[in-house]
Design a protein around this motif. Structure first.
Motif, PDB file in Angstrom:
ATOM      1  N   VAL C 401       0.859  -1.139  -0.191  1.00 20.04           N
ATOM      2  CA  VAL C 401      -0.210   0.029  -0.023  1.00 20.04           C
ATOM      3  C   VAL C 401       0.926   1.200  -0.071  1.00 20.04           C
ATOM      4  CG1 VAL C 401      -1.897   1.192   1.098  1.00 20.04           C
ATOM      5  CG2 VAL C 401      -1.814  -1.249   1.240  1.00 20.04           C
ATOM      6  N   SER C 402       0.536   2.240  -0.733  1.00 18.29           N
ATOM      7  CA  SER C 402       1.251   3.478  -0.821  1.00 18.29           C
ATOM      8  C   SER C 402       0.095   4.653  -0.710  1.00 18.29           C
ATOM      9  CB  SER C 402       2.228   3.639  -1.917  1.00 18.29           C
ATOM     10  OG  SER C 402       2.726   4.790  -1.862  1.00 18.29           O
ATOM     11  N   GLY C 403       0.173   5.477   0.057  1.00 16.73           N
ATOM     12  CA  GLY C 403      -0.877   6.645   0.447  1.00 16.73           C
ATOM     13  C   GLY C 403       0.199   8.011   0.000  1.00 16.73           C
ATOM     14  N   GLY C 404       1.507   7.842  -0.374  1.00 11.29           N
ATOM     15  CA  GLY C 404       2.544   8.839  -0.567  1.00 11.29           C
ATOM     16  C   GLY C 404       3.386   8.721   0.463  1.00 11.29           C
ATOM     17  N   TRP C 405       4.253   9.898   0.410  1.00 12.69           N
ATOM     18  CA  TRP C 405       5.263  10.133   1.285  1.00 12.69           C
ATOM     19  C   TRP C 405       5.532  11.343   1.897  1.00 12.69           C
ATOM     20  CZ3 TRP C 405       9.469   6.216   1.480  1.00 12.69           C
ATOM     21  CH2 TRP C 405       8.980   5.115   0.425  1.00 12.69           C
ATOM     22  N   SER C 406       5.445  11.217   3.307  1.00 13.45           N
ATOM     23  CA  SER C 406       5.819  12.488   4.197  1.00 13.45           C
ATOM     24  C   SER C 406       7.213  12.808   4.567  1.00 13.45           C
ATOM     25  CB  SER C 406       4.974  12.049   5.538  1.00 13.45           C
ATOM     26  OG  SER C 406       3.564  11.815   5.288  1.00 13.45           O
ATOM     27  N   PRO C 407       7.495  13.963   4.276  1.00 13.72           N
ATOM     28  CA  PRO C 407       8.738  14.245   4.585  1.00 13.72           C
ATOM     29  C   PRO C 407       9.134  14.187   6.076  1.00 13.72           C
ATOM     30  CG  PRO C 407       7.979  15.986   3.035  1.00 13.72           C
ATOM     31  CD  PRO C 407       6.920  14.821   3.525  1.00 13.72           C
ATOM     32  N   ASN C 408      10.350  13.507   6.464  1.00 11.57           N
ATOM     33  CA  ASN C 408      10.824  13.391   7.876  1.00 11.57           C
ATOM     34  C   ASN C 408      11.070  14.622   8.542  1.00 11.57           C
ATOM     35  OD1 ASN C 408      10.206  10.879   8.013  1.00 11.57           O
ATOM     36  ND2 ASN C 408      12.153  10.214   7.231  1.00 11.57           N
ATOM     37  N   VAL C 409      10.028  15.450   8.729  1.00 13.89           N
ATOM     38  CA  VAL C 409      10.514  16.797   9.510  1.00 13.89           C
ATOM     39  C   VAL C 409      10.463  16.865  11.012  1.00 13.89           C
ATOM     40  CG1 VAL C 409       8.827  17.740   7.630  1.00 13.89           C
ATOM     41  CG2 VAL C 409       8.064  17.379   9.795  1.00 13.89           C
ATOM     42  N   ASP C 424       0.900  20.094  -3.757  1.00 11.24           N
ATOM     43  CA  ASP C 424       1.322  19.051  -4.935  1.00 11.24           C
ATOM     44  C   ASP C 424       1.950  17.853  -4.516  1.00 11.24           C
ATOM     45  OD1 ASP C 424       3.653  20.423  -3.613  1.00 11.24           O
ATOM     46  OD2 ASP C 424       5.017  20.240  -5.519  1.00 11.24           O
ATOM     47  N   ILE C 425       2.418  17.798  -3.345  1.00 11.87           N
ATOM     48  CA  ILE C 425       2.851  16.418  -2.797  1.00 11.87           C
ATOM     49  C   ILE C 425       1.922  15.726  -1.579  1.00 11.87           C
ATOM     50  CG2 ILE C 425       5.255  16.621  -3.704  1.00 11.87           C
ATOM     51  CD1 ILE C 425       5.921  17.201  -0.599  1.00 11.87           C
ATOM     52  N   ILE C 487       1.281  12.355  -7.578  1.00  7.32           N
ATOM     53  CA  ILE C 487       0.405  11.782  -6.480  1.00  7.32           C
ATOM     54  C   ILE C 487      -0.920  12.489  -6.458  1.00  7.32           C
ATOM     55  CG2 ILE C 487       1.439  13.397  -4.933  1.00  7.32           C
ATOM     56  CD1 ILE C 487       0.954  11.390  -2.688  1.00  7.32           C
ATOM     57  N   SER C 488      -1.971  12.001  -6.205  1.00  7.05           N
ATOM     58  CA  SER C 488      -3.320  12.525  -5.883  1.00  7.05           C
ATOM     59  C   SER C 488      -3.788  12.173  -4.585  1.00  7.05           C
ATOM     60  CB  SER C 488      -4.040  12.185  -6.877  1.00  7.05           C
ATOM     61  OG  SER C 488      -5.541  12.764  -6.692  1.00  7.05           O
ATOM     62  N   ALA C 489      -3.905  13.041  -3.718  1.00 10.37           N
ATOM     63  CA  ALA C 489      -4.235  12.519  -2.189  1.00 10.37           C
ATOM     64  C   ALA C 489      -5.417  11.645  -1.871  1.00 10.37           C
ATOM     65  CB  ALA C 489      -4.588  14.093  -1.560  1.00 10.37           C
ATOM     66  N   PHE C 490      -5.233  10.653  -1.588  1.00  8.49           N
ATOM     67  CA  PHE C 490      -6.374   9.764  -1.100  1.00  8.49           C
ATOM     68  C   PHE C 490      -5.911   9.149   0.161  1.00  8.49           C
ATOM     69  CE2 PHE C 490      -8.550   5.580  -1.236  1.00  8.49           C
ATOM     70  CZ  PHE C 490      -9.726   5.907  -1.747  1.00  8.49           C
ATOM     71  N   ALA C 547      -4.785  10.274   9.585  1.00 12.60           N
ATOM     72  CA  ALA C 547      -5.857  10.817  10.756  1.00 12.60           C
ATOM     73  C   ALA C 547      -6.132  12.253  10.534  1.00 12.60           C
ATOM     74  CB  ALA C 547      -5.292  10.527  12.002  1.00 12.60           C
ATOM     75  N   LEU C 548      -5.177  13.098  10.542  1.00 13.76           N
ATOM     76  CA  LEU C 548      -5.635  14.434  10.404  1.00 13.76           C
ATOM     77  C   LEU C 548      -6.282  14.631   9.102  1.00 13.76           C
ATOM     78  CD1 LEU C 548      -4.926  17.156  11.496  1.00 13.76           C
ATOM     79  CD2 LEU C 548      -2.731  17.147   9.916  1.00 13.76           C
ATOM     80  N   ALA C 549      -6.115  14.063   7.964  1.00 15.16           N
ATOM     81  CA  ALA C 549      -6.955  14.206   6.688  1.00 15.16           C
ATOM     82  C   ALA C 549      -8.290  13.573   6.955  1.00 15.16           C
ATOM     83  CB  ALA C 549      -6.393  13.316   5.789  1.00 15.16           C
ATOM     84  N   VAL C 550      -8.509  12.597   7.734  1.00 14.24           N
ATOM     85  CA  VAL C 550      -9.756  12.297   8.128  1.00 14.24           C
ATOM     86  C   VAL C 550     -10.709  13.327   8.845  1.00 14.24           C
ATOM     87  CG1 VAL C 550     -11.389  10.548   9.254  1.00 14.24           C
ATOM     88  CG2 VAL C 550      -9.307   9.809   7.842  1.00 14.24           C
ATOM     89  N   MET C 551      -9.806  13.675   9.755  1.00 19.68           N
ATOM     90  CA  MET C 551     -10.466  14.749  10.744  1.00 19.68           C
ATOM     91  C   MET C 551     -10.979  16.189   9.889  1.00 19.68           C
ATOM     92  SD  MET C 551     -11.745  16.028  13.669  1.00 19.68           S
ATOM     93  CE  MET C 551     -11.210  15.108  15.155  1.00 19.68           C
ATOM     94  N   ALA C 552      -9.996  16.330   8.787  1.00 19.88           N
ATOM     95  CA  ALA C 552     -10.181  17.564   8.101  1.00 19.88           C
ATOM     96  C   ALA C 552     -11.309  17.345   7.526  1.00 19.88           C
ATOM     97  CB  ALA C 552      -9.040  17.635   7.148  1.00 19.88           C
ATOM     98  N   GLU C 553     -11.970  16.153   6.724  1.00 19.81           N
ATOM     99  CA  GLU C 553     -12.885  15.711   5.974  1.00 19.81           C
ATOM    100  C   GLU C 553     -14.166  16.073   6.879  1.00 19.81           C
ATOM    101  OE1 GLU C 553     -12.150  11.993   3.689  1.00 19.81           O
ATOM    102  OE2 GLU C 553     -14.089  11.543   4.626  1.00 19.81           O
ATOM    103  N   CYS C 554     -13.969  15.334   8.336  1.00 16.57           N
ATOM    104  CA  CYS C 554     -15.148  15.651   9.113  1.00 16.57           C
ATOM    105  C   CYS C 554     -15.445  17.198   9.308  1.00 16.57           C
ATOM    106  CB  CYS C 554     -14.857  15.197  10.391  1.00 16.57           C
ATOM    107  SG  CYS C 554     -14.603  13.546  10.661  1.00 16.57           S
ATOM    108  N   THR C 555     -14.372  17.917   9.710  1.00 14.21           N
ATOM    109  CA  THR C 555     -14.623  19.356   9.753  1.00 14.21           C
ATOM    110  C   THR C 555     -15.090  20.136   8.466  1.00 14.21           C
ATOM    111  OG1 THR C 555     -12.394  19.813   9.642  1.00 14.21           O
ATOM    112  CG2 THR C 555     -13.330  19.471  11.725  1.00 14.21           C
ATOM    113  N   GLY C 556     -14.786  19.582   7.341  1.00  7.36           N
ATOM    114  CA  GLY C 556     -15.024  20.436   6.245  1.00  7.36           C
ATOM    115  C   GLY C 556     -13.995  21.312   5.834  1.00  7.36           C
TER     116      GLY C 556
END
Lengths: 101, 421, 983
Positions: C401-409, C424-425, C487-490, C547-556
């Protein structure tokens, strides 16, 4: 943290002991009419700023200098370090200079 | 005042589980601020929320707002080592903390929220005769104030905590002062439970509302300026812990407080190995184990004024040295997370719950790193002061003028230097 | 049947077979394997159980972000819980067991939790377990505690040693992947002092796991060359197995090197070293971490990150499955399909959440579903098949599974940095204020293609050089083909009915995030705290953003509007033992030994810790079986004849200068200016708040020369305070201070024969008769034929007494000489216990009385505080509460029934009053058995004590279930007129 000691160069802060606000170098006059109030304010009240703060550090594991360090309490950046003794003498000179005018 | 919210219970949890959890409501509302309140509490931390809760529940004042600049519980109630205890020495302190302990003991039933109050005992170790004498004095003071205390010898300590270093210690353990009723509480839940209890009684909890100024005229405070506009209030009750000096400077006041950073630490989750809370007497280290299994521990403050919620390595190392000196079995446990909180360190190590010289402006602060255990009593006593304009009988010594009078409450005897308390 | 899933290739040393055990089963792997790759090669999919629901868990990643594959490593005292199999280097004899199950791994009794999962939703425990009240601690909590936690500590002392040290450099490069190697090369070639560290045991980062080429070689060949070039440079230090775990103030980076964790035994070498790196520039090249997509039952063993699947195949020759499916929202996921197909692995399907055409050629035989969704999976102990939203079921034993890559900030957030969102990423990149001197290169900065990563590392290496005044070389960056990184966010499959996991270790699902939103826990920090998202040992490295993305979806709202996740140290968990280093056991703190220590040891002395010092507590003689016998004898012998005690630990401060007397006059509360030369005076020192700080003596040896003694406990603090006074308050005074505590050995010689004894060793030209050298005299003398010494006629015991100081190197011989010369007087050595008894008999305050809460007035010395001069503390000592009529005063106590034993710590209650706080009148501070009086005596503070001599009160001691009657008496139990000390 690293404190750039005016005589010894950069030293790790763990060599130092912290006292507090540099206003503690300005001890009030014990003979003033309101000495009790002055000493209360001197010893107990603090500006406690979020930002630039002048404070006293003692080089206990070093040359035993007391330093006045200017440090930002939000970022911990240190912008100035001087010997406390020099700071006191400079303040005194400034005061007496004003007095003469 | 009647509770008008949802009642939590095991039955309710089962019912919701069977119906897809559709019936749960927000634990607190998200109201817009009104123009005016009877009391505006500045600071939505544990103490502010507890104050609102008790104002509503015990003193019938519900036209109350709690203003929080970020999210509620984001201060020290959300970042502490969860310890509750009432093992104080001085008469100015002990009755207050014992009052708090009694409130903890009934809190969950009182506010219908499981904050996991767990009285697993707090043990303060001593390492020499002078330490024993000091703890005997303290234990006796606690018992005279109606609290519980037990003086353990080395064998007594060994029986409770066989995994401490008894054989090879630089400072051998000679015994300890145990308060069996001490323990831990799930810290975030305290904030949420009080918020829920206050909200359901009509208190407006307003997040993301930063106070930017005080409305003061002719020595009377009549409200606050905020990022959501001016809010008028008959009484303004400041309760902002590490931000005390910043907020009170808006009223032109200087406080006997410095802000310092205290770090705290948690290890990875582990199966239960420590039954209660232990504090090391010969180093800066105290520890307990959470219900999730993490070793929750801490030590000394970093020691310099700071408003940054982070500390530095020397203290991290110092704390872990204390941990390894006390219990060398934790060497292979890993530190998972460390964080820093900003402490309102007072000049004698004890707090303030007082009116100020400005009418209508009240102050609660100076909790040093001991504010969490005080949350219920602080809220109750502050509410008492706000409602009746006189201090609660267990909080009579927490006055701002005590240094003028020489009435310090200096548990540790360190004098007017906050980082030593 | 060994290594059934091992294929050719990879960076293994196949000549070195390594045997290891997992749950007792012996398995085989190769040098270069991790425990995870070896387990996969052996066909082991299931390696653990999750935290809450005890669901089967397999290997998920190939790095330190691993949430699932946590094992218990080694055994006995070496047992190491929660060890990530994905970064555990395989060694011969490695022992690992799975965690968090009751019964076997496969048949975990606790898995029953999973059946009740709908009752165990986020935060359920806050709403229940409240009734009956006593049940929480007695029943619910113990059950929860036992079920929670993961691994187990042995309970035995950690047998390994740990070291700590410092490193200094111009440029610290964190991470030795393509950007880190590029940065280190450009900085190193120009001559800067460079440290390059990587958490892996093999440098190269993703180049070791990919089939991409650099400079027309394979990536790992280029990396190997780069490492060789760097190793040859004297100015570059390469550190493998080293994790930079925290960024601290002023450019200090904390790093942990695992020195012997990859060996079967540490062989008395340190297991790990904690480095504090002082660097001028840090180039963070920490790469990026792949994140999953949430869908129904996405937590089964065999469901892995796509990049990890490819890494196991390419780097380790280990097949995670024989029939592999891929689910991706980006081009990188396709690389797994391509790479595996090249190795001959069957690719059953590639499901891409994006619509349109496949971005690369489709592997032979693979079903391709563009715009596809996986809604569910099957397989109890490991994935067997997947179900798509169109109902199609595809058999597979591994899902990449690949949902994209998050920079190690992470390290950029350790101070004030707040990451910013890049649409864009679909990822957060470093933002805000970075730690001092830190720059970020490569994937960690959001540059996801290899060619840009190489260039970026090179550029920032050069930037660091020019910042620091080095001249970059003319070398250019390594080159690579541009690969596609679309990538297209999913984030999660909405159509899934089954639970969809976000935090695999803590069992946080999409539903939990939604419930959190429903209940008002919408701030990111509330979400984390309410659901425990990201609180597990992996700190949510793969979970937080979805998880943040799911929360964002809930809050609109958008993701950045919903919040950012920030990170605190450490980057990966650090052993507490490493943070402590050698400071444990007897080495917890330094040991200070007195000059007579060896001699005292020879006498069989019992020692006691006094701060850092070890002091002789008493000297048992043959036949003495109880400490009291020894102490009573030492006191009796001293009072009858003479005793000797090492008092070197008292602080000694040499004070010189024209203004020395005036300086003392200001730091002491009592007058000192007019002390004659050759005299000693007792002095009390106040803090500025008027409370007693310390007491001691100062001796005037010359007009401009004083020698001060302080208490042992306050030696350091008093000196610091006096330096503060000198430098900060009165810098115009001509006065200088030096601590001479360690320069002089000092002994008390006390008792009626003290003078006679001293006269035997003080050289005859010095007259120390009572007339020439009276009480409170001091002088410089010589002893034993010319050894310089300082002699003080002062007394803590109340006897005729002296303290004699010689340079420390003579301390040992002085004590031996004194004891030999004293034989004719039946001299005794006495320790701190006898010292304590005698000072209590004499009514002298010590540490228990000078506790930082008492005033001179409380101690009966109020009148010593001069009101006629400026001195530290006198103004504030006048405050009303410190001068109350009913204030405390220090007095003596004796038991009414002389056979009763007094207890320090008892509180005083007037007769007839109840024992409660309102009636508390004070406390007993010090007690002793007085052999001189034959009963227990005590000192204590009681209200108005000095006016109540003769009164009888109760000394109550509830904590030891005792209460006795005591009489208030003068604190001077012995020789109240002071005749003995003047004799």
């Amino acid at each position: 943290m690293i404190i750039n000691h005016p005589l010894l160069g950069p030293r790790d802060a763990s060599e130092f002991v912290y006292k507090g606000d540099a206003s503690l170098i300005e001890r009030p006059d014990w003979q003033a009419d309101n000495a009790a109030e002055l000493f209360h304010d001197y010893l107990y009240l603090r500006d406690n700023p979020a930002g630039e703060h002048q404070e006293l550090w003692y080089h206990e594991q070093g040359d035993r200098s007391w330093l006045v360090v200017t440090r930002n309490t939000l970022t911990h950046d240190i912008t100035n370090v001087e010997l406390a003794r020099d700071a006191v003498l400079a303040k005194q000179a400034k005061k007496s200079g004003r007095g003469e005018k | 005042m009647k509770h008008r919210g949802l009642k939590y219970s095991g039955f309710k949890v089962i019912k919701e589980a069977l119906t897809g959890h559709k019936g749960w409501k927000p634990v607190w509302r998200t109201p817009k601020p009104k123009k005016e309140y009877d009391v505006v509490i500045v600071g939505g931390g544990g103490h502010g929320l507890a104050t609102a809760y008790y104002l509503a529940k015990e003193f019938g004042l519900t036209n109350v707002a709690v203003l929080e600049k970020g999210w509620i519980g984001s201060g020290n109630v959300g970042r502490n080592t969860t310890i509750v205890r009432s093992n104080y020495l001085l008469p100015g302190n002990e009755p207050f903390y014992e009052f708090s302990m009694k409130l903890w003991e009934n809190l969950e039933q009182d506010f219908n929220y499981n904050a996991m109050v767990s009285q697993r005992g707090i043990l303060n170790l001593f390492h020499n005769d002078a330490g024993r004498d000091a703890y005997a004095r303290r234990g006796n003071a606690m018992m005279l104030a109606g609290a519980d205390a037990v003086l353990l010898d080395q064998d007594g300590v060994r029986e409770m905590y066989p995994c401490l270093d008894f054989e090879n210690a630089r400072f051998p353990i000679k015994g300890g002062l145990l308060q069996p009723r001490g323990g831990t509480v799930r810290h975030d839940a305290v904030a949420w439970g009080y918020a829920r209890g206050a909200d359901s009684r009509g208190v407006d909890i307003i997040q993301n509302c930063e106070v930017t100024g005080m409305v003061i005229e002719n020595g009377v405070c009549s409200g606050v300026e905020t990022s959501q506009g001016t809010i008028k209030a008959k009484k303004v009750a400041v309760c902002v812990a590490g931000s005390s000096s910043r907020v009170m400077s808006m009223a032109g006041m200087r406080l006997p407080i410095e802000s310092h950073v205290l770090q705290a630490f948690v290890s990875e989750g582990l199966k239960p190995i420590l039954p209660g809370v232990v504090t090391f007497g010969a180093g800066h280290f105290y520890v307990s184990q959470s219900d999730k299994g993490g070793l929750v521990f801490g030590g000394d403050i970093d020691g310099y004024n700071s408003y940054a919620q982070r500390g530095n390595l020397p203290v991290v190392e110092d704390v872990c040295e204390g941990g390894m000196a006390l219990m060398p079995m934790i060497g292979r446990a890993r530190l998972l997370r460390m964080w820093g909180g900003v402490m309102d360190m007072s000049m004698d190590g004890s707090p303030f719950i007082d009116k100020t010289h400005i009418d209508g402006l009240y102050f609660n602060g100076g909790w040093c790193y001991g504010g969490f255990k005080a949350t219920p009593a602080s809220g109750w006593c502050y509410a008492h002061l706000l409602a009746k304009d006189e201090p609660h009988p267990v909080a009579t010594e927490y006055r701002l003028d005590r240094f003028q009078r020489g009435a310090m409450i200096d548990e540790k005897g360190m004098g007017a230097q906050p980082n030593l308390h | 049947m060994s290594q059934i899933n091992r294929i050719d290739g990879g960076l293994l040393d196949r000549t070195q077979k390594l045997n290891f055990t997992f749950n007792g089963q012996t398995l085989e792997g190769f040098a270069g394997d991790t425990l995870a790759s070896a387990l996969l090669a052996n066909g082991h999919k299931m390696v653990g159980r999750s935290f809450k629901y005890h669901r089967p868990r397999g290997i998920f990643s190939a790095g330190s972000e691993e949430p699932n594959a946590l094992v218990q490593l080694r055994s006995g005292a070496y047992q190491e819980p929660n060890t990530r199999a994905t970064i555990t280097e395989l060694f011969q004899g490695l022992e690992a067991t799975s965690q968090n199950h009751r019964g076997s791994l496969k048949y975990d009794f606790m898995a029953v939790n999973d059946l009740f999962s709908s009752f165990l939703s986020a935060g359920f425990y806050y709403k229940t377990f409240m009734w009956p009240k006593a049940f929480w601690e007695k029943f619910y909590e113990p059950v929860i505690r036992a079920a929670a936690g993961l691994g187990r500590l042995s309970g035995q002392d950690d047998p390994d040693i740990y070291d700590k040290s410092f490193l200094h450099c111009d440029v610290l490069v964190v991470g030795a992947g393509p950007s880190g190697l590029s940065a280190a090369l450009s900085a190193g070639r120009a001559g800067a002092r460079v440290i390059l560290m990587d958490e892996d045991f093999r440098m190269g980062g993703r180049l070791n796991a990919e089939t991409l080429s650099v400079n027309d070689q394979s990536g790992y060949e280029w990396a190997t060359q780069a490492i060789a070039e760097l190793s040859a440079m004297d100015n570059v230090r390469l550190m493998t197995r080293t994790t930079a775990y925290g960024a601290y103030d002023h450019g200090i980076v904390g790093a942990l090197e695992r020195v012997t964790d990859h060996l079967v035994s540490s062989n008395n070498k340190p297991r790990q070293i904690l480095w504090r790196v002082y660097t001028k520039r840090t180039i963070l090249c920490a790469g990026s971490t792949e994140r999953p997509i949430a869908f129904g039952n996405n937590d089964r063993p065999g469901i892995m990150l796509a990049g990890a699947v490819r890494a196991y195949v390419n780097r380790w020759g280990a097949l995670p499955g024989k029939r592999v499916a891929v689910f991706t929202n980006n081009d990188d996921g396709w690389r797994t399909a391509t790479d595996l197909a090249v190795k001959g692995v069957e690719i059953t399907a590639v499901i891409d959440s994006r619509d349109g055409q496949p971005p690369v050629a489709v592997p032979n035989g693979a079903a391709v579903v563009m715009g596809g969704r996986i809604v569910d999976t099957q397989g109890r102990h490991g994935i067997k098949s997947i179900t798509l939203s169109n109902g199609q079921k595809i058999p597979t034993d591994c899902l990449a599974v690949s949902g994209g890559w998050s920079p190690n900030v992470q390290l950029t957030c350790h101070q004030r940095g707040r990451p910013t969102w890049r649409e864009d990423i679909a990822a957060f990149v470093p933002g805000g204020e970075l730690p001092l001197g830190m720059m970020v290169a490569g994937a960690a900065a959001g540059n996801l293609s290899l060619s840009s990563v190489l260039q970026d590392g090179h550029n920032l290496g050069n930037k660091a050089l020019s910042d620091l005044g080095f001249k970059p070389t003319t070398e250019t960056a390594a080159k690579s083909d541009e690969e596609t990184v679309g990538i297209s966010a999913f984030w999660h499959v909405k159509e899934s009915k089954a639970r969809a996991w976000l935090d695999l270790q803590n069992d946080v699902t999409v539903k939990d995030v939604k419930l959190s939103h429903q209940e008002g826990f919408r701030a990111v920090e509330h979400l984390k705290r309410y659901t425990t998202l990201g609180m597990a040992t992996d700190q949510g490295k793969t979970a937080n953003i979805p998880a943040l993305a799911v929360m964002a979806e809930c809050t609109g709202k958008s993701i950045p509007e919903t919040g950012t996740t920030i990170f605190r140290p450490p980057y990966t968990p650090v052993a507490i033992g490493a943070l402590a280093g050698r400071a444990r056991g007897k080495d917890f703190r330094p040991s200070r030994l007195t000059p007579s220590h060896s001699w005292a040891e020879e006498q069989g002395a019992v020692f006691v810790e006094a701060g850092m010092w070890y002091r002789a507590q008493w000297f048992p003689k043959a036949g003495e079986t109880h400490w009291r016998q020894s102490v009573d004898r030492e006191v009796t012998q001293t009072r009858a004849s003479v005793g000797v005690c090492d008092v070197t630990t008292l602080g000694k401060i040499d004070i010189q200068g024209k203004d020395a007397a005036e300086f003392l006059n200001k730091v002491y509360a009592n007058a000192f200016a007019k002390l004659p030369v050759g005299k000693v005076r007792y002095g009390i020192m106040l803090r500025e708040d008027g409370i007693m700080m310390d007491d001691g003596t100062s001796a005037r040896f010359a007009e401009n020369h004083f020698v001060m003694t302080t208490t042992t406990a306050n030696a350091v603090g008093v000196f610091r305070h006096m330096e503060f006074c000198r430098q900060c308050l009165w810098p115009n005074m001509d006065v200088h201070l030096i601590s001479s505590t360690e320069q002089y050995a000092q002994f008390a010689v006390a008792g009626p024969n003290a003078r006679k004894l001293l006269q035997k060793i003080v050289d005859r030209n010095h007259d120390i008769s009572n007339e020439a050298f009276p009480f409170m005299a001091c002088g410089e003398v010589t002893v034993c034929g010319g050894i310089p010494a300082r002699l003080f006629r002062i007394s803590f015991s109340g006897e005729l007494a002296y303290e004699i100081a010689v340079p420390t190197r003579y301390g040992d011989s002085l004590v031996r000489t004194l004891m030999a010369a004293g034989e004719e007087f039946d001299v005794t050595a006495y320790g701190t216990e006898a010292l304590g008894v005698m000072r209590i008999e004499k009514g002298h305050a010590a540490g228990n009385e000078l506790n930082g809460q008492t005033t001179a007035q409380d101690l009966g010395m109020g009148r010593m505080v001069s009101k006629k001069k400026d001195c530290i503390g006198n103004t504030l000592s006048e405050r009303e509460n410190l001068n109350r009529k009913d204030g405390l005063s220090l007095v003596g106590f004796r038991p009414v029934n002389r056979s009763d034993e007094l207890k320090a710590g008892s509180h005083f209650i007037a007769k007839g009053k109840s024992a409660e706080m309102v009636n508390d009148e004070g406390w007993m501070s010090s007690v002793a058995y007085s052999p001189s009086l034959g009963h227990s005596i005590g000192l204590g503070f009681i209200k108005q004590g000095s006016e109540r001599l003769g009164e009888i009160v109760r000394a109550t001691d509830p904590i030891r279930e005792g209460e006795i009657e005591v009489e208030i008496v003068s604190a001077h139990f012995i020789d109240p007129e002071g005749e003995r000390l003047r004799a």
